[in-house]
Scaffold this active site. Structure first.
Site, PDB file in Angstrom:
ATOM      1  N   HIS A  31      59.823  48.174  58.905  1.00 50.12           N
ATOM      2  CA  HIS A  31      60.333  49.132  57.914  1.00 50.12           C
ATOM      3  C   HIS A  31      61.422  48.422  57.122  1.00 50.12           C
ATOM      4  CE1 HIS A  31      63.678  49.483  60.654  1.00 50.12           C
ATOM      5  NE2 HIS A  31      62.859  49.855  61.619  1.00 50.12           N
ATOM      6  N   HIS A  34      63.880  46.134  58.902  1.00 49.76           N
ATOM      7  CA  HIS A  34      63.393  44.781  59.213  1.00 49.76           C
ATOM      8  C   HIS A  34      63.344  43.927  57.949  1.00 49.76           C
ATOM      9  CE1 HIS A  34      61.174  47.125  62.456  1.00 49.76           C
ATOM     10  NE2 HIS A  34      61.842  46.241  63.159  1.00 49.76           N
ATOM     11  N   LYS A 147      71.931  48.614  63.949  1.00 48.77           N
ATOM     12  CA  LYS A 147      71.558  49.925  64.508  1.00 48.77           C
ATOM     13  C   LYS A 147      71.496  49.835  66.040  1.00 48.77           C
ATOM     14  CE  LYS A 147      67.362  51.613  64.685  1.00 48.77           C
ATOM     15  NZ  LYS A 147      67.038  52.149  66.025  1.00 48.77           N
TER      16      LYS A 147
END
Ligand code: PAF
Length: 284
Positions: A31, A34, A147
């Protein structure tokens, strides 16, 4: 590339030409988060390797390895579109051949937050596969998403403790317009759960705003975040304020602090975090 031998050959040639090697380790289902890591690797290094390996040893029973989203052709096209040179997608027996018997375990850092809820095998799986990926590709720099803040700390400790000569770059979390952190697991959210999930980032923001307004007490900040989650019917698996390097629990924000959350929303287990700084420190 499927084999370690092929990747090693490409890395050897690149090094002989004085090129620096960057690694973006992924489990696929790429996504925008990345892709931002690949872009950063493209900007900072010369040979960009994206690894795609859904690592069975870091999943537990509830995680359901078989259900993990997989679309190698799509991932390959996306990685190539961002300028990756090599997609390294080894089969399981290339990484864990018959008789594989080694586990890398990092004490302390892995026992709290996600480690406490996903079980000790999770981070053992991560550290073992990351060590293998580092050995296979010998990158100069490896790029990870902030994250997974705990994963970043664990990988930094791994590299330090085992004298692995790679620089770890932690890159900012990429978010959807409503603030939801991008994650491969967002694919599990139906429309209602997707709506609910936006509250996770709002909860972190609410605590950050309260801190900016002078509230430094951990219990009070966590209560503020918890209230936002409750408003979206989210009961966090954990919501904790911890030291950003050694992950000890904090009773108040005095310098920097990691506010970390995990929650099951619909069918997805989502995590997010925010680095908080005491207002006096920010303005110093
Ligand atoms: O963050 C991930 O996707 C995985 O934990 C990693 C680092 C690729 C190891 O399997």
């Amino acid at each position: 590339m499927r084999s370690v031998a092929e990747v090693r050959g490409a890395v050897r040639d690149a090094r002989a030409a004085g090129r620096r090697v960057g690694l973006v380790p992924t489990m696929g289902a790429l996504h925008e988060g990345h892709l931002s890591l690949i872009r950063r690797a493209r900007a900072d290094t010369d040979l960009v390797i994206v690894s795609l390996f859904v690592n069975p040893t870091q999943f537990n029973a509830q995680d359901d390895l078989a259900a993990y989203p997989r679309d190698e052709a799509r991932d390959a096209a996306l990685a190539e579109g961002e300028g990756a040179d090599i997609l390294f997608a080894p089969p399981v027996d290339e990484v864990y051949p018959d008789g594989f018997a080694t586990t890398i375990h990092i004490a302390g850092l892995t026992e709290v937050l996600c480690g406490a809820y996903r079980g000790p095998a999770h981070f053992d799986g991560v550290t073992t596969v990351v060590t293998k990926l580092f050995q296979m590709t010998t990158p100069d720099v490896a790029f990870f998403g902030q994250k997974d803040a705990q994963q970043v700390l664990v990988v930094r400790r791994l590299v330090r403790d085992l004298d692995i000569t790679v620089r770890i770059e932690a890159c900012p979390t990429v978010r959807e317009p409503d603030g939801l952190a991008m994650s491969s697991r967002n694919a599990y959210l139906d429309a209602d759960a997707r709506q609910q999930a936006g509250a996770i980032n709002r909860a972190l923001e609410a605590a950050d705003r309260a801190l900016a307004g002078g509230e430094t007490d951990a219990a009070a900040l966590l209560a503020i975040a918890r209230e936002v989650l409750a408003g979206a019917r989210i009961e966090p698996e954990y919501l904790e304020l911890r030291h950003p390097e050694d992950l000890r629990p904090l009773e108040a924000v005095e310098g920097d602090a990691l506010l970390a959350v995990a929650a099951h929303v619909g069918r997805a287990r989502l995590i997010d975090n925010r680095m908080l700084s005491h207002p006096a420190k920010e303005h110093a």
